[in-house]
Scaffold this motif. Structure first.
Motif, PDB file in Angstrom:
ATOM      1  N   THR A 163     -58.539 -39.013 -19.040  1.00 55.93           N
ATOM      2  CA  THR A 163     -58.087 -38.316 -17.944  1.00 55.93           C
ATOM      3  C   THR A 163     -58.959 -36.914 -18.296  1.00 55.93           C
ATOM      4  O   THR A 163     -59.214 -36.555 -19.400  1.00 55.93           O
ATOM      5  N   LEU A 164     -59.084 -35.919 -17.199  1.00 54.25           N
ATOM      6  CA  LEU A 164     -60.061 -34.781 -17.199  1.00 54.25           C
ATOM      7  C   LEU A 164     -58.650 -33.607 -17.681  1.00 54.25           C
ATOM      8  O   LEU A 164     -57.813 -33.233 -17.085  1.00 54.25           O
ATOM      9  N   VAL A 165     -59.274 -32.865 -18.669  1.00 52.69           N
ATOM     10  CA  VAL A 165     -58.276 -31.806 -19.340  1.00 52.69           C
ATOM     11  C   VAL A 165     -58.578 -30.616 -18.309  1.00 52.69           C
ATOM     12  O   VAL A 165     -59.668 -30.119 -18.001  1.00 52.69           O
ATOM     13  N   GLY A 166     -57.519 -30.007 -17.686  1.00 52.22           N
ATOM     14  CA  GLY A 166     -57.418 -28.882 -16.862  1.00 52.22           C
ATOM     15  C   GLY A 166     -57.751 -28.908 -15.344  1.00 52.22           C
ATOM     16  O   GLY A 166     -57.840 -27.910 -14.739  1.00 52.22           O
ATOM     17  N   ASN A 167     -57.640 -30.268 -14.948  1.00 52.23           N
ATOM     18  CA  ASN A 167     -57.860 -30.685 -13.477  1.00 52.23           C
ATOM     19  C   ASN A 167     -57.325 -31.943 -13.193  1.00 52.23           C
ATOM     20  O   ASN A 167     -57.897 -32.943 -13.228  1.00 52.23           O
ATOM     21  N   SER A 168     -55.881 -31.918 -12.861  1.00 58.01           N
ATOM     22  CA  SER A 168     -55.290 -33.096 -12.698  1.00 58.01           C
ATOM     23  C   SER A 168     -55.655 -33.642 -11.412  1.00 58.01           C
ATOM     24  O   SER A 168     -55.252 -34.959 -11.024  1.00 58.01           O
ATOM     25  N   THR A 169     -56.466 -33.054 -10.465  1.00 59.64           N
ATOM     26  CA  THR A 169     -56.548 -33.713  -9.234  1.00 59.64           C
ATOM     27  C   THR A 169     -57.867 -34.929  -9.263  1.00 59.64           C
ATOM     28  O   THR A 169     -57.853 -35.686  -8.444  1.00 59.64           O
ATOM     29  N   VAL A 170     -58.267 -34.996 -10.394  1.00 58.95           N
ATOM     30  CA  VAL A 170     -59.537 -35.946 -10.690  1.00 58.95           C
ATOM     31  C   VAL A 170     -58.683 -37.408 -11.281  1.00 58.95           C
ATOM     32  O   VAL A 170     -57.878 -37.241 -12.226  1.00 58.95           O
ATOM     33  N   ALA A 171     -59.085 -38.413 -10.684  1.00 52.93           N
ATOM     34  CA  ALA A 171     -58.463 -39.509 -11.078  1.00 52.93           C
ATOM     35  C   ALA A 171     -58.879 -40.057 -12.364  1.00 52.93           C
ATOM     36  O   ALA A 171     -60.025 -39.872 -12.748  1.00 52.93           O
ATOM     37  N   ALA A 172     -57.730 -40.649 -13.103  1.00 55.91           N
ATOM     38  CA  ALA A 172     -58.041 -41.110 -14.234  1.00 55.91           C
ATOM     39  C   ALA A 172     -58.895 -42.441 -14.309  1.00 55.91           C
ATOM     40  O   ALA A 172     -58.978 -43.059 -13.347  1.00 55.91           O
ATOM     41  N   THR A 173     -59.649 -42.685 -15.268  1.00 58.21           N
ATOM     42  CA  THR A 173     -60.260 -43.946 -15.587  1.00 58.21           C
ATOM     43  C   THR A 173     -59.555 -44.708 -16.709  1.00 58.21           C
ATOM     44  O   THR A 173     -59.471 -44.264 -17.550  1.00 58.21           O
ATOM     45  N   GLU A 174     -59.501 -46.170 -16.225  1.00 60.14           N
ATOM     46  CA  GLU A 174     -58.983 -46.896 -17.539  1.00 60.14           C
ATOM     47  C   GLU A 174     -59.768 -47.946 -17.837  1.00 60.14           C
ATOM     48  O   GLU A 174     -60.652 -48.548 -17.095  1.00 60.14           O
ATOM     49  N   PHE A 175     -59.586 -48.496 -19.086  1.00 67.77           N
ATOM     50  CA  PHE A 175     -60.453 -49.365 -19.674  1.00 67.77           C
ATOM     51  C   PHE A 175     -59.586 -50.424 -20.225  1.00 67.77           C
ATOM     52  O   PHE A 175     -58.453 -50.266 -21.167  1.00 67.77           O
ATOM     53  N   ALA A 176     -59.710 -51.716 -19.820  1.00 72.16           N
ATOM     54  CA  ALA A 176     -59.030 -52.731 -20.620  1.00 72.16           C
ATOM     55  C   ALA A 176     -59.524 -53.111 -22.026  1.00 72.16           C
ATOM     56  O   ALA A 176     -60.688 -53.153 -22.120  1.00 72.16           O
ATOM     57  N   ALA A 177     -58.498 -53.399 -23.018  1.00 70.34           N
ATOM     58  CA  ALA A 177     -58.788 -53.673 -24.367  1.00 70.34           C
ATOM     59  C   ALA A 177     -57.868 -55.063 -24.607  1.00 70.34           C
ATOM     60  O   ALA A 177     -56.837 -55.287 -24.108  1.00 70.34           O
ATOM     61  N   THR A 179     -71.225 -30.668 -18.355  1.00 75.71           N
ATOM     62  CA  THR A 179     -70.975 -30.673 -19.768  1.00 75.71           C
ATOM     63  C   THR A 179     -69.650 -29.586 -20.130  1.00 75.71           C
ATOM     64  O   THR A 179     -69.469 -28.829 -19.244  1.00 75.71           O
ATOM     65  N   GLY A 180     -69.297 -29.537 -21.297  1.00 73.34           N
ATOM     66  CA  GLY A 180     -68.353 -28.545 -21.962  1.00 73.34           C
ATOM     67  C   GLY A 180     -66.762 -28.951 -21.450  1.00 73.34           C
ATOM     68  O   GLY A 180     -65.958 -28.019 -21.753  1.00 73.34           O
ATOM     69  N   VAL A 181     -66.552 -29.945 -20.665  1.00 74.27           N
ATOM     70  CA  VAL A 181     -65.167 -30.321 -20.205  1.00 74.27           C
ATOM     71  C   VAL A 181     -64.525 -31.083 -21.312  1.00 74.27           C
ATOM     72  O   VAL A 181     -65.245 -32.016 -21.864  1.00 74.27           O
ATOM     73  N   GLY A 182     -63.406 -31.205 -21.322  1.00 79.28           N
ATOM     74  CA  GLY A 182     -62.515 -31.860 -22.117  1.00 79.28           C
ATOM     75  C   GLY A 182     -62.022 -33.058 -21.465  1.00 79.28           C
ATOM     76  O   GLY A 182     -61.482 -33.210 -20.477  1.00 79.28           O
ATOM     77  N   ILE A 183     -62.171 -34.446 -22.100  1.00 78.78           N
ATOM     78  CA  ILE A 183     -61.539 -35.587 -21.773  1.00 78.78           C
ATOM     79  C   ILE A 183     -60.735 -36.239 -22.763  1.00 78.78           C
ATOM     80  O   ILE A 183     -60.927 -36.357 -24.044  1.00 78.78           O
ATOM     81  N   ARG A 184     -59.435 -36.733 -22.113  1.00 77.66           N
ATOM     82  CA  ARG A 184     -58.337 -36.951 -22.957  1.00 77.66           C
ATOM     83  C   ARG A 184     -58.217 -38.473 -22.813  1.00 77.66           C
ATOM     84  O   ARG A 184     -58.145 -38.869 -21.903  1.00 77.66           O
ATOM     85  N   PHE A 185     -58.290 -39.129 -24.212  1.00 81.46           N
ATOM     86  CA  PHE A 185     -58.293 -40.714 -24.200  1.00 81.46           C
ATOM     87  C   PHE A 185     -56.683 -40.683 -24.763  1.00 81.46           C
ATOM     88  O   PHE A 185     -56.369 -40.430 -25.877  1.00 81.46           O
ATOM     89  N   GLU A 186     -56.044 -41.867 -24.149  1.00 80.68           N
ATOM     90  CA  GLU A 186     -54.884 -42.256 -24.295  1.00 80.68           C
ATOM     91  C   GLU A 186     -54.233 -43.847 -24.437  1.00 80.68           C
ATOM     92  O   GLU A 186     -54.882 -44.451 -23.479  1.00 80.68           O
ATOM     93  N   ILE A 187     -53.915 -44.198 -25.545  1.00 77.74           N
ATOM     94  CA  ILE A 187     -53.940 -45.800 -25.702  1.00 77.74           C
ATOM     95  C   ILE A 187     -52.552 -45.814 -24.975  1.00 77.74           C
ATOM     96  O   ILE A 187     -51.281 -45.285 -25.122  1.00 77.74           O
TER      97      ILE A 187
END
Length: 602
Positions: free
Chosen positions: A437-451, A385-393
């Motif tokens: 993507t995870l804010v503050g830790n670029s080593t974690v792979a991004a997750t993508e959602f198809a829309a 908990t408490g971590v930031g997740i950045r969502f980008e279109i």
């Protein structure tokens, strides 16, 4: 006395009710000093956990929990008739005047956001409350004609010493610090939050956190994030706590919010009253705080007179001479052991797992029913908990998050999940992706959602009642053509209907066939129109071509709806042949009729 008391009370009791109660208690006891409550009381300044508020900022709050001004509005407690108060009221330097440019920025932001997100119910007085607490209304309105502060407003370095530990994210572009971030501007955004929420509200081509118009608009959108309705107390509290995760901060902002709701007035820029007390103990600097009076001490005891011993009497107990007071050694403050550094939550995360939430699909100009959601997991699979997740279109689409942004940062709550703000489709159809993507830790792979955005549909098109359409070559058809679109028996607004004019016999366009003409005089034989809220379209003016014959307007829509409107073009009536005039007498004029010759018998 009242000013000192006010400052002491504000350290631990922020709400007006608590202050009023303390004043009443003081009046009853007539005590010279009030001992502030302990730091962990109900009104104290305690951090709020990630589960208590869903902040759209990747660092947990818009300001990085930077220090703020703690002064409260004046207490305007009425006196009973005929009674003179025995003690002064607890008051501060605050009043209802707001500098002109600052007040204009708050009201403009409210009007703008109410037009794009009416469900948020943003009141400008809430922006004023935050602006007062964060910067004293842009340092009393010290802004230029464009609303930009005369000098940058910067918070302390967020280096983990008393504040959040946020490493530099902007290369010092906004805050001039290439080591750590600092809160910037009259609404005190940290650079990483400004990168997502920054606005250009004064249309000068720049998103400037030190401009009150840009900052107020950004603050309003930030408070409205996560589909909040600020008319609801729970959502209002969550919005303010997302700005700074402190209960004392919440109470202070709400005190000013309610104070401004009772009435304000405009003052010239640069003349606003500046606050003094700050949550980190540092004053404004532009106006010195009044020093606290010395705490009264008891007078030193006088030395005792020597006691002359009396003759010993067996019937009386012996007299013991008084003992000299033992001098007390001032105690040293306890030494707080240094805690080992904690591991930032973002470092614990090893993967972002998508949470099943259904297909991401919507028709044009409508909201998506579901939103991308991820869980932040550690190596054992437990949520962090408490971590930031950045969502980008990502992709060629005009779909946006509510508020018009293409990116949004959400804090993982107590359930271990982060849900993106609501997506709203634009006019473009097609596919795109939402990347988490995870804010503050670029080593974690991004997750993508198809829309996917699909066109709005209509299964039926029908011409609204009208006369048959006919015209002679080269003339206009009389009247307008309206077509109604429905889907499953319900009016279908926002549907794209294509209309093309073709020959009835061949089904092909012809250069001599009828045509449409717009107000600018442009002619065309195919047009695409969008149905209005009433499900109707009105075709442009129609003109007959140069060739007589039978034609149709063929209309189609996504979803299978179609219809045809017949057009008849006739040739003009033939011009009648003129009747020839009688032939004139060939006899030459003036010769008369020749006389008859006399008969030979005469």
């Amino acid at each position: 006395m009242s000013a000192h008391l006010g400052r002491r009370l504000r350290k631990g009791a922020t709400s007006g009710a608590v202050v009023a109660a303390a004043v009443a208690a003081l009046a009853a006891s007539q005590a010279p000093e009030v001992v502030p409550p302990t730091a962990d009381n109900a009104g104290g300044d305690r951090a709020i956990g990630a589960g208590d508020t869903a902040s759209p900022s990747g660092d947990g709050s818009a300001t990085g929990d930077s220090p703020y001004y703690t002064e409260l509005p004046p207490l305007n407690t009425p006196n009973k008739p005929g009674v003179t108060p025995r003690l002064p009221l607890v008051t501060g330097p605050a009043e209802a005047g707001i500098p002109a440019s600052v007040l204009s920025a708050y009201k403009r932001a409210e009007q703008s956001i109410r037009s794009t997100d009416p469900g948020c119910n943003l009141p400008w007085q809430l922006l004023a409350g935050i602006g007062k607490v964060e910067s004293g209304q842009a340092r009393g309105g010290r802004v230029d004609a464009n609303g930009t502060t005369l000098s940058p407003i910067l918070g302390p370095a967020l280096n983990g010493v008393g504040f959040a530990n946020i490493s530099d994210t902007d290369g010092g572009a906004y805050d001039g610090d290439k080591t750590h971030d600092r809160a910037v501007g009259p609404m005190q955004f940290i650079p990483s939050t400004w990168a997502t929420w920054g606005q250009d509200a004064n249309s000068d081509g720049k998103k400037d956190p030190n401009n009150i118009y840009d900052a107020a608009q950004a603050a309003g959108l930030y408070l409205c994030a996560n589909d909040r309705n600020l008319a609801l107390k729970a959502d209002l509290d969550r919005a303010v706590l997302s700005y700074n995760r402190s209960r004392e901060y919440l109470n202070t902002v709400l005190s000013w919010f309610e104070y401004y709701q009772r009435g304000t007035h405009q003052v010239p820029d640069g003349t606003g009253v500046l606050p003094v007390d700050r949550s980190d103990g540092r004053g404004q600097g532009n106006r010195p705080a009044t020093p606290l009076p010395p705490i009264p001490t008891s007078p030193a005891p006088k030395p005792s007179a020597p006691v002359t011993p009396k003759p010993t009497d067996p019937s009386e107990p012996p007299v013991t001479p008084p003992k000299k007071p033992t001098p007390t050694t001032p105690s040293k403050p306890p030494v707080t052991p240094t805690k080992p550094p904690t591991v930032p939550p973002a470092v614990k995360v090893v993967r972002l797992a998508p949470v099943a939430s259904g297909q991401l699909t919507a028709s044009t100009e409508s909201a998506f029913a579901t939103a991308p959601t991820v869980a932040a997991l550690d190596a054992s699979g437990a949520p962090v908990t408490g971590v930031g997740i950045r969502f980008e279109i990502v992709g060629a689409t005009d779909t946006r998050f509510v508020g018009g942004a293409t990116t949004a940062t959400v804090t993982v709550g107590s359930a271990g999940m982060a849900k993106a703000p609501t997506l709203r489709a634009g006019e473009k159809t097609g596919s795109f992706k939402v990347r988490a993507t995870l804010v503050g830790n670029s080593t974690v792979a991004a997750t993508e959602f198809a829309a996917t955005v699909t066109a709005r549909e209509a299964d039926t098109l029908a011409r609204v009642a009208g006369e048959p359409l006919s015209a002679t070559t080269g003339t206009a058809f009389g009247g307008q053509v309206q077509v109604k679109a429905t889907d499953k028996g319900v009016l279908a607004p926002g549907v794209r209907v294509t209309a093309v004019i073709v020959a009835s016999a061949t089904g092909a366009e012809s250069a001599d066939s009828p045509y449409f003409k717009d107000a600018a005089g442009n002619t065309f034989r195919e047009v695409s129109l969008k149905t209005g809220a009433d499900g109707l379209i009105t075709l442009p003016d129609l003109f007959a071509g140069d060739k007589a014959g039978e034609y149709v307007i063929r209309l189609t829509a996504p979803g299978g709806g179609s219809t045809e409107v017949k057009l008849t073009v006739t040739a003009p009536a033939p011009t009648p042949t003129p009747t020839p005039e009688p032939t004139a007498d060939p006899t030459p004029s003036g010769t008369g009729t020749p006389e008859a010759s006399p008969s030979p018998s005469a």
